[in-house]
Enzyme design. Structure first.
Site, PDB file in Angstrom:
ATOM      1  N   GLU A 258       0.857  -1.198   0.000  1.00 18.76           N
ATOM      2  CA  GLU A 258       0.000   0.000   0.000  1.00 18.76           C
ATOM      3  C   GLU A 258       0.893   1.248   0.000  1.00 18.76           C
ATOM      4  N   PRO A 259       0.308   2.409  -0.295  1.00 18.58           N
ATOM      5  CA  PRO A 259       1.129   3.622  -0.321  1.00 18.58           C
ATOM      6  C   PRO A 259       1.916   3.820   0.983  1.00 18.58           C
TER       7      PRO A 259
ATOM      8  N   TRP B 276       2.069   0.007  -6.590  1.00 17.02           N
ATOM      9  CA  TRP B 276       3.199  -0.747  -7.135  1.00 17.02           C
ATOM     10  C   TRP B 276       2.814  -2.181  -7.496  1.00 17.02           C
TER      11      TRP B 276
ATOM     12  N   GLN C 213      44.770  -8.220 -17.542  1.00 12.91           N
ATOM     13  CA  GLN C 213      44.477  -8.841 -16.244  1.00 12.91           C
ATOM     14  C   GLN C 213      43.238  -8.263 -15.567  1.00 12.91           C
TER      15      GLN C 213
ATOM     16  N   GLU D  53       9.480  -7.734  -3.519  1.00 12.06           N
ATOM     17  CA  GLU D  53       9.470  -9.057  -2.858  1.00 12.06           C
ATOM     18  C   GLU D  53      10.328  -9.045  -1.593  1.00 12.06           C
ATOM     19  N   GLY D  54      10.374  -7.904  -0.903  1.00  8.50           N
ATOM     20  CA  GLY D  54      11.227  -7.733   0.270  1.00  8.50           C
ATOM     21  C   GLY D  54      12.522  -7.090  -0.178  1.00  8.50           C
TER      22      GLY D  54
HETATM   23  P1  TGC Z   1       5.787 -11.728  11.469  1.00  5.73           P
HETATM   24  O1  TGC Z   1       5.319 -11.402  12.838  1.00  5.73           O
HETATM   25  O2  TGC Z   1       7.190 -12.197  11.252  1.00  5.73           O
HETATM   26  O3  TGC Z   1       4.823 -12.821  10.816  1.00  5.73           O
HETATM   27  C1  TGC Z   1       3.418 -12.627  10.791  1.00  5.73           C
HETATM   28  C2  TGC Z   1       2.765 -14.000  10.788  1.00  5.73           C
HETATM   29  O4  TGC Z   1       3.118 -14.701   9.586  1.00  5.73           O
HETATM   30  C3  TGC Z   1       3.804 -15.917   9.912  1.00  5.73           C
HETATM   31  N1  TGC Z   1       4.837 -16.076   8.891  1.00  5.73           N
HETATM   32  C4  TGC Z   1       4.764 -16.973   7.925  1.00  5.73           C
HETATM   33  N2  TGC Z   1       3.859 -17.914   7.642  1.00  5.73           N
HETATM   34  C5  TGC Z   1       4.060 -18.670   6.562  1.00  5.73           C
HETATM   35  N3  TGC Z   1       5.117 -18.505   5.739  1.00  5.73           N
HETATM   36  C6  TGC Z   1       6.051 -17.566   5.983  1.00  5.73           C
HETATM   37  N4  TGC Z   1       7.072 -17.389   5.163  1.00  5.73           N
HETATM   38  C7  TGC Z   1       5.898 -16.741   7.113  1.00  5.73           C
HETATM   39  N5  TGC Z   1       6.599 -15.712   7.641  1.00  5.73           N
HETATM   40  C8  TGC Z   1       5.923 -15.316   8.749  1.00  5.73           C
HETATM   41  C9  TGC Z   1       4.341 -15.701  11.296  1.00  5.73           C
HETATM   42  O5  TGC Z   1       4.542 -16.923  11.943  1.00  5.73           O
HETATM   43  C10 TGC Z   1       3.229 -14.887  11.924  1.00  5.73           C
HETATM   44  O6  TGC Z   1       2.164 -15.777  12.203  1.00  5.73           O
HETATM   45  P2  TGC Z   1       1.184 -15.505  13.458  1.00  5.73           P
HETATM   46  O7  TGC Z   1       0.285 -16.683  13.457  1.00  5.73           O
HETATM   47  O8  TGC Z   1       2.088 -15.423  14.654  1.00  5.73           O
HETATM   48  O9  TGC Z   1       0.487 -14.222  13.164  1.00  5.73           O
HETATM   49  O10 TGC Z   1       5.470 -10.480  10.542  1.00  5.73           O
HETATM   50  P3  TGC Z   1       6.015  -8.991  10.601  1.00  5.73           P
HETATM   51  O11 TGC Z   1       4.832  -8.092  10.501  1.00  5.73           O
HETATM   52  O12 TGC Z   1       6.958  -8.778  11.755  1.00  5.73           O
HETATM   53  O13 TGC Z   1       6.800  -8.851   9.225  1.00  5.73           O
HETATM   54  C11 TGC Z   1       7.933  -9.548   8.965  1.00  5.73           C
HETATM   55  C12 TGC Z   1       8.553  -9.081   7.625  1.00  5.73           C
HETATM   56  C13 TGC Z   1       9.037  -7.645   7.725  1.00  5.73           C
HETATM   57  C14 TGC Z   1       9.710 -10.000   7.336  1.00  5.73           C
HETATM   58  C15 TGC Z   1       7.482  -9.199   6.487  1.00  5.73           C
HETATM   59  O14 TGC Z   1       6.456  -8.345   6.678  1.00  5.73           O
HETATM   60  C16 TGC Z   1       8.080  -8.993   5.124  1.00  5.73           C
HETATM   61  O15 TGC Z   1       8.539  -9.931   4.506  1.00  5.73           O
HETATM   62  N6  TGC Z   1       8.048  -7.725   4.556  1.00  5.73           N
HETATM   63  C17 TGC Z   1       8.428  -7.489   3.195  1.00  5.73           C
HETATM   64  C18 TGC Z   1       7.196  -7.216   2.379  1.00  5.73           C
HETATM   65  C19 TGC Z   1       7.284  -7.779   1.000  1.00  5.73           C
HETATM   66  O16 TGC Z   1       8.109  -8.627   0.669  1.00  5.73           O
HETATM   67  N7  TGC Z   1       6.384  -7.364   0.123  1.00  5.73           N
HETATM   68  C20 TGC Z   1       6.310  -7.906  -1.181  1.00  5.73           C
HETATM   69  C21 TGC Z   1       5.066  -7.440  -1.879  1.00  5.73           C
HETATM   70  S1  TGC Z   1       4.699  -8.382  -3.333  1.00  5.73           S
HETATM   71  C22 TGC Z   1       5.848  -7.910  -4.439  1.00  5.73           C
HETATM   72  O17 TGC Z   1       6.762  -7.207  -4.206  1.00  5.73           O
HETATM   73  C23 TGC Z   1       5.657  -8.483  -5.764  1.00  5.73           C
HETATM   74  S2  TGC Z   1       6.844  -8.020  -6.927  1.00  5.73           S
HETATM   75  C24 TGC Z   1       6.263  -8.985  -8.149  1.00  5.73           C
HETATM   76  C25 TGC Z   1       7.084  -9.094  -9.344  1.00  5.73           C
HETATM   77  O18 TGC Z   1       6.894  -8.226 -10.240  1.00  5.73           O
HETATM   78  O19 TGC Z   1       7.844 -10.093  -9.475  1.00  5.73           O
HETATM   79  P1  FAD Z   2       9.695   1.066   2.186  1.00  6.03           P
HETATM   80  O1  FAD Z   2       9.127  -0.086   2.946  1.00  6.03           O
HETATM   81  O2  FAD Z   2       9.167   2.429   2.483  1.00  6.03           O
HETATM   82  O3  FAD Z   2      11.269   1.066   2.387  1.00  6.03           O
HETATM   83  C1  FAD Z   2      12.082   2.201   2.080  1.00  6.03           C
HETATM   84  C2  FAD Z   2      13.502   1.896   2.576  1.00  6.03           C
HETATM   85  O4  FAD Z   2      13.481   1.720   3.992  1.00  6.03           O
HETATM   86  C3  FAD Z   2      14.076   0.606   1.990  1.00  6.03           C
HETATM   87  O5  FAD Z   2      15.444   0.770   1.744  1.00  6.03           O
HETATM   88  C4  FAD Z   2      13.881  -0.408   3.120  1.00  6.03           C
HETATM   89  O6  FAD Z   2      14.831  -1.479   3.082  1.00  6.03           O
HETATM   90  C5  FAD Z   2      14.071   0.483   4.340  1.00  6.03           C
HETATM   91  N1  FAD Z   2      13.395  -0.074   5.514  1.00  6.03           N
HETATM   92  C6  FAD Z   2      12.066  -0.285   5.708  1.00  6.03           C
HETATM   93  N2  FAD Z   2      11.849  -0.832   6.915  1.00  6.03           N
HETATM   94  C7  FAD Z   2      13.058  -1.000   7.486  1.00  6.03           C
HETATM   95  C8  FAD Z   2      13.496  -1.531   8.731  1.00  6.03           C
HETATM   96  N3  FAD Z   2      12.662  -2.054   9.630  1.00  6.03           N
HETATM   97  N4  FAD Z   2      14.831  -1.510   8.998  1.00  6.03           N
HETATM   98  C9  FAD Z   2      15.715  -1.038   8.100  1.00  6.03           C
HETATM   99  N5  FAD Z   2      15.362  -0.514   6.902  1.00  6.03           N
HETATM  100  C10 FAD Z   2      14.040  -0.510   6.600  1.00  6.03           C
HETATM  101  N6  FAD Z   2       3.943  -5.099  -4.324  1.00  6.03           N
HETATM  102  C11 FAD Z   2       2.841  -5.903  -4.416  1.00  6.03           C
HETATM  103  O7  FAD Z   2       2.113  -6.103  -3.459  1.00  6.03           O
HETATM  104  N7  FAD Z   2       2.543  -6.516  -5.593  1.00  6.03           N
HETATM  105  C12 FAD Z   2       3.280  -6.345  -6.718  1.00  6.03           C
HETATM  106  O8  FAD Z   2       2.984  -6.935  -7.761  1.00  6.03           O
HETATM  107  C13 FAD Z   2       4.417  -5.483  -6.647  1.00  6.03           C
HETATM  108  N8  FAD Z   2       5.144  -5.223  -7.772  1.00  6.03           N
HETATM  109  C14 FAD Z   2       6.131  -4.279  -7.720  1.00  6.03           C
HETATM  110  C15 FAD Z   2       6.753  -3.877  -8.908  1.00  6.03           C
HETATM  111  C16 FAD Z   2       7.732  -2.888  -8.868  1.00  6.03           C
HETATM  112  C17 FAD Z   2       8.355  -2.426 -10.132  1.00  6.03           C
HETATM  113  C18 FAD Z   2       8.125  -2.317  -7.638  1.00  6.03           C
HETATM  114  C19 FAD Z   2       9.202  -1.269  -7.585  1.00  6.03           C
HETATM  115  C20 FAD Z   2       7.515  -2.713  -6.470  1.00  6.03           C
HETATM  116  C21 FAD Z   2       6.504  -3.677  -6.501  1.00  6.03           C
HETATM  117  N9  FAD Z   2       5.795  -4.036  -5.340  1.00  6.03           N
HETATM  118  C22 FAD Z   2       4.720  -4.874  -5.403  1.00  6.03           C
HETATM  119  C23 FAD Z   2       6.070  -3.335  -4.085  1.00  6.03           C
HETATM  120  C24 FAD Z   2       7.329  -3.803  -3.372  1.00  6.03           C
HETATM  121  O9  FAD Z   2       7.138  -5.044  -2.761  1.00  6.03           O
HETATM  122  C25 FAD Z   2       7.706  -2.727  -2.366  1.00  6.03           C
HETATM  123  O10 FAD Z   2       8.211  -1.628  -3.108  1.00  6.03           O
HETATM  124  C26 FAD Z   2       8.729  -3.210  -1.346  1.00  6.03           C
HETATM  125  O11 FAD Z   2       8.175  -4.200  -0.508  1.00  6.03           O
HETATM  126  C27 FAD Z   2       9.264  -2.043  -0.478  1.00  6.03           C
HETATM  127  O12 FAD Z   2       8.240  -1.255   0.001  1.00  6.03           O
HETATM  128  P2  FAD Z   2       8.318   0.368  -0.186  1.00  6.03           P
HETATM  129  O13 FAD Z   2       8.584   0.622  -1.621  1.00  6.03           O
HETATM  130  O14 FAD Z   2       7.101   0.923   0.420  1.00  6.03           O
HETATM  131  O15 FAD Z   2       9.591   0.778   0.608  1.00  6.03           O
END
Ligand code: TGC
Ligand code: FAD
Length: 396
Positions: free
Chosen positions: A140-141, A169, A287, A371-372
């Site tokens: 979300e934003p 995004w 090299q 994806e994180g």
């Molecule tokens: P946390 O307290 O660690 O966990 C919350 C609940 O989830 C459980 N859990 C899992 N369950 C199954 N599989 C996993 N891998 C799990 N990881 C955690 C956990 O046990 C807990 O369960 P419960 O029952 O206790 O509630 O959560 P947190 O809020 O502290 O967050 C942890 C953190 C920061 C690592 C997580 O929020 C995170 O990974 N943030 C990054 C967000 C992210 O990756 N966003 C991606 C959006 S999608 C995208 O970017 C698509 S790009 C697509 C493309 O074009 O390829």
């Molecule tokens: P922020 O979370 O605001 O982070 C900004 C900076 O702060 C980063 O450097 C981060 O590492 C740092 N930061 C944040 N928290 C901490 C912490 N606790 N400690 C230290 N540093 C921290 N999302 C979807 O849901 N679906 C999609 O299909 C998808 N596609 C995408 C496609 C593109 C091209 C892009 C760019 C993004 C996409 N995303 C999607 C979103 C993407 O997953 C997010 O951009 C990403 O998870 C980071 O969130 P943010 O951009 O809000 O950055």
């Protein structure tokens, strides 16, 4: 001297670890990419154009949801096969791999794992064949790295749910037929809902002006009192763990995909270093250039071994989120470094679209963030090592 270092470096004979089926899948996707993507990708990126017909073609070649059972139109393949498919597509372009990995890991996977039988039958075959395109709305934003803070929500209105909020995004969103959306119910519990294009109050504005992933389309998801039928809620799992499970699958694919982009940059750099003459000899004879090439090959070989072992553990159900984070984090940063070094080896020519490295480099900046982010994966590893989450100040 090994002769196969041009196309697909395999310095440690990792092919010995693959089955004949794996090799067949890899070569069919590689041929597809060479025919359908590589000749066009530069033009698509220059114009920031998403080539919609590629969706159907991806479906025909089996690039969507290869791990989904054939009963629902998937390939019924293992995770090494899925990784090889992502590697070969991203060797062509990260934006193209985005389209495929969102469809497979972020749309088909949650429907396959958490969907009702009716939902699986209704959506999976069409998603697998490319007759339908999906997207995944988590970010979300104001909630990117911290999705648990999301404010998108739905209320139970008796015969339907009322959905409000916005996602940002979102890959594929402006062209998607359906969106798997993560939202909170009135108790604050996160659930997945399938939202279909055409539902009143649902819109998908496109995000313009990206310098990265220009052949992939990105946008928002806006929900203004959208009436979602009750049968569109994914019944199998709720809580943040549900979308995080989808991310495990997608991040695994990205570890392989980024390796593909690195391999393509390495191939280009090695070829150029043998062709380009300066000071009377090929620059590959200096090299400093050899150091760059040797380090690239070393890092690619390490990533390939990591991918293969992780794939095996995915199939055995033994891969943990932290193991996947290690591979995603390492391989994306590695690929970004290699594309940058390969760009340098090409000198001025490296900034043109005649060679792929600059495009890979720009694409990988997004892959490093989505994806994180690189740092969030570091913190996931830090938590695994110490047992102490360091994501926010109140974590203990
Ligand atoms: P946390 O307290 O660690 O966990 C919350 C609940 O989830 C459980 N859990 C899992 N369950 C199954 N599989 C996993 N891998 C799990 N990881 C955690 C956990 O046990 C807990 O369960 P419960 O029952 O206790 O509630 O959560 P947190 O809020 O502290 O967050 C942890 C953190 C920061 C690592 C997580 O929020 C995170 O990974 N943030 C990054 C967000 C992210 O990756 N966003 C991606 C959006 S999608 C995208 O970017 C698509 S790009 C697509 C493309 O074009 O390829
Ligand atoms: P922020 O979370 O605001 O982070 C900004 C900076 O702060 C980063 O450097 C981060 O590492 C740092 N930061 C944040 N928290 C901490 C912490 N606790 N400690 C230290 N540093 C921290 N999302 C979807 O849901 N679906 C999609 O299909 C998808 N596609 C995408 C496609 C593109 C091209 C892009 C760019 C993004 C996409 N995303 C999607 C979103 C993407 O997953 C997010 O951009 C990403 O998870 C980071 O969130 P943010 O951009 O809000 O950055």
């Amino acid at each position: 001297m090994k002769t196969d270092l041009f196309e697909s470096p395999d310095f440690y004979n990792i092919d010995d670890l693959l089955t004949e089926e794996h090799k067949l899948i890899r070569s069919s996707i590689r041929d597809f990419v060479k025919k359908e993507i590589s000749p066009n990708i530069e033009d698509w990126c220059q114009r920031a154009y998403f080539h919609e017909p590629i969706v159907k073609k991806f479906g025909e070649v089996g690039a969507f949801g290869s791990f989904v059972s054939p009963e629902y139109g998937g390939g019924g393949l293992d995770y090494i096969s899925y990784g090889l498919i992502m590697q070969e597509i991203e060797r062509g372009d990260s934006g193209m791999r985005s389209t495929a990995s969102v469809q497979g890991s972020l749309v088909m996977y949650p429907i396959y794992k958490f969907g009702s039988e009716e939902q699986k039958k209704k959506y999976l075959p069409k998603l697998a064949s490319g007759d339908m395109l999906g997207c995944f709305g988590l970010t979300e934003p104001d909630h990117g790295s911290n999705p648990s803070g999301m404010v998108t929500n739905f209320k139970d209105m008796g015969d339907h749910y009322l959905l409000n909020g916005a996602k940002m995004w979102i890959s594929n969103s402006p062209k998607a037929d359906i969106a798997v959306v993560w939202a909170k119910n009135e108790e604050g519990r996160i659930h997945g809902l399938i939202v279909e294009r055409g539902m009143e109050g649902f819109s998908t504005p496109e995000t313009h002006g990206k310098w990265s992933l220009r052949a992939s389309v990105t946008g928002e998801l806006v929900f203004d009192n959208v009436k979602v039928p009750k049968e569109n809620l994914l019944p199998g799992k709720s809580g943040l763990g549900a979308p995080l499970m989808c991310l495990d699958s997608a991040r695994y694919g990205i570890a392989w995909g980024a390796t593909g982009a690195a391999m393509d940059s390495y191939d280009a750099a090695r070829r150029y270093s043998l062709e380009r003459i300066q000071f009377g000899k090929p620059i590959g004879g200096f090299q400093l250039i050899q150091k760059k090439l040797a380090e690239m090959l070393t890092e690619i070989t390490k990533a390939q071994l990591l991918n293969w072992k992780l794939g095996k553990m995915m199939d055995e159900g033994k891969a943990t989120t932290a193991m996947i984070s290690l591979a995603k984090r390492n391989n994306v940063a590695m690929a970004l470094d290699i594309s940058r070094e390969a760009r340098q080896i090409h000198g001025g020519m490296g900034i043109t679209g005649e060679y792929p490295m600059m495009r890979h480099m720009a694409n990988l900046e997004s892959v490093l963030t989505y994806e994180g982010t690189h740092d969030i994966h570091l913190l996931i590893l830090g938590q695994e090592i110490t047992g102490i989450p360091a994501f926010n100040l109140s974590s203990t």
